[in-house]
Write a protein that holds these residues in place. Sequence first.
Motif, short mmCIF file in Angstrom:
data_model
loop_
_atom_site.label_atom_id
_atom_site.label_comp_id
_atom_site.label_asym_id
_atom_site.label_seq_id
_atom_site.Cartn_x
_atom_site.Cartn_y
_atom_site.Cartn_z
N UNK A 83 0.85 -1.19 0.00
CA UNK A 83 0.00 0.00 0.00
C UNK A 83 0.89 1.24 0.00
N UNK A 84 0.35 2.28 -0.52
CA UNK A 84 1.02 3.58 -0.48
C UNK A 84 0.29 4.39 0.59
N UNK A 85 0.96 4.57 1.72
CA UNK A 85 0.37 5.20 2.89
C UNK A 85 0.58 6.71 2.80
N UNK A 121 2.43 13.19 1.07
CA UNK A 121 3.32 12.31 0.33
C UNK A 121 2.92 10.87 0.62
N UNK A 122 3.38 9.97 -0.24
CA UNK A 122 3.04 8.56 -0.06
C UNK A 122 4.27 7.73 0.28
N UNK A 123 4.13 6.89 1.31
CA UNK A 123 5.20 5.99 1.74
C UNK A 123 4.79 4.58 1.34
N UNK A 124 5.67 3.88 0.62
CA UNK A 124 5.38 2.52 0.17
C UNK A 124 5.66 1.52 1.29
N UNK A 125 4.69 0.64 1.54
CA UNK A 125 4.83 -0.43 2.52
C UNK A 125 4.50 -1.75 1.83
N UNK A 126 5.42 -2.73 1.93
CA UNK A 126 5.23 -4.05 1.34
C UNK A 126 5.25 -5.07 2.47
N UNK A 127 4.29 -6.00 2.44
CA UNK A 127 4.24 -7.05 3.45
C UNK A 127 4.13 -8.41 2.78
N UNK A 128 4.82 -9.39 3.38
CA UNK A 128 4.73 -10.78 2.94
C UNK A 128 4.10 -11.56 4.08
N UNK A 129 3.04 -12.31 3.77
CA UNK A 129 2.33 -13.08 4.79
C UNK A 129 2.38 -14.55 4.44
N UNK A 130 2.51 -15.39 5.46
CA UNK A 130 2.45 -16.84 5.30
C UNK A 130 1.00 -17.20 5.03
N UNK A 131 0.72 -17.80 3.89
CA UNK A 131 -0.66 -18.11 3.52
C UNK A 131 -1.30 -19.09 4.51
N UNK A 132 -0.53 -20.05 4.99
CA UNK A 132 -1.09 -21.07 5.87
C UNK A 132 -1.50 -20.50 7.24
N UNK A 141 9.15 -0.88 4.81
CA UNK A 141 8.54 0.44 4.62
C UNK A 141 9.61 1.40 4.12
N UNK A 142 9.24 2.23 3.18
CA UNK A 142 10.17 3.18 2.58
C UNK A 142 10.32 4.43 3.43
#
Length: 175
Positions: A83-85, A121-132, A141-142
């Motif tokens: 998301x771009x926060x 301004x927009x801050x980029x946040x990337x998350x990786x989640x375990x599907x299981x 986060x940028x």
Amino acid sequence: MRMFIIAVMAAFITGCASNVVTDYNSATVFGNFTSWAYAPGQQDSGFTSLDDSRVRAAIEREMTRKAMKRVPDTEADLLVTWQIVPEERLEQVGVGLGFGFGRGNFGWGVSAPPPVREITEGKLVVELADRRSSEVVWRAASRRYLNENQSPETRRKLIDEVVSEMFSKYPPGLN
């Protein structure tokens, strides 16, 4: 000469600062993850914004570099969201004015602060989640921001640089 050395040291320290911040679950064995997909909410649901398509392309490039295979979300080990926060900040747009008078150890002064304006301004946040387990296992986060005054090419380059730096810290512990 002392001021020059201080300026060089400050520039060096600032240049060494990371443009991204990462966090992760230290109990996670990241070597077990071999496939990924976008989280169901991140998939094509209507229109995709220009920045979303830029982020999507950068993430796909970085996951390919990590030898991660893209699969349907029901089969993936990791689900990717971003998301771009929006963040508000104040920017100085001029100079402050002041004057004073006095004699000896006593004086009077008056000053006015510089004019400021509020910028979103927009801050980029990337998350990786375990599907299981449905738990976030890694987050980046940028510290660099997107703003409306940037050209499309500048935005693309910034997103590419930020996402590349984010994934240079994945998996954690290999840096």
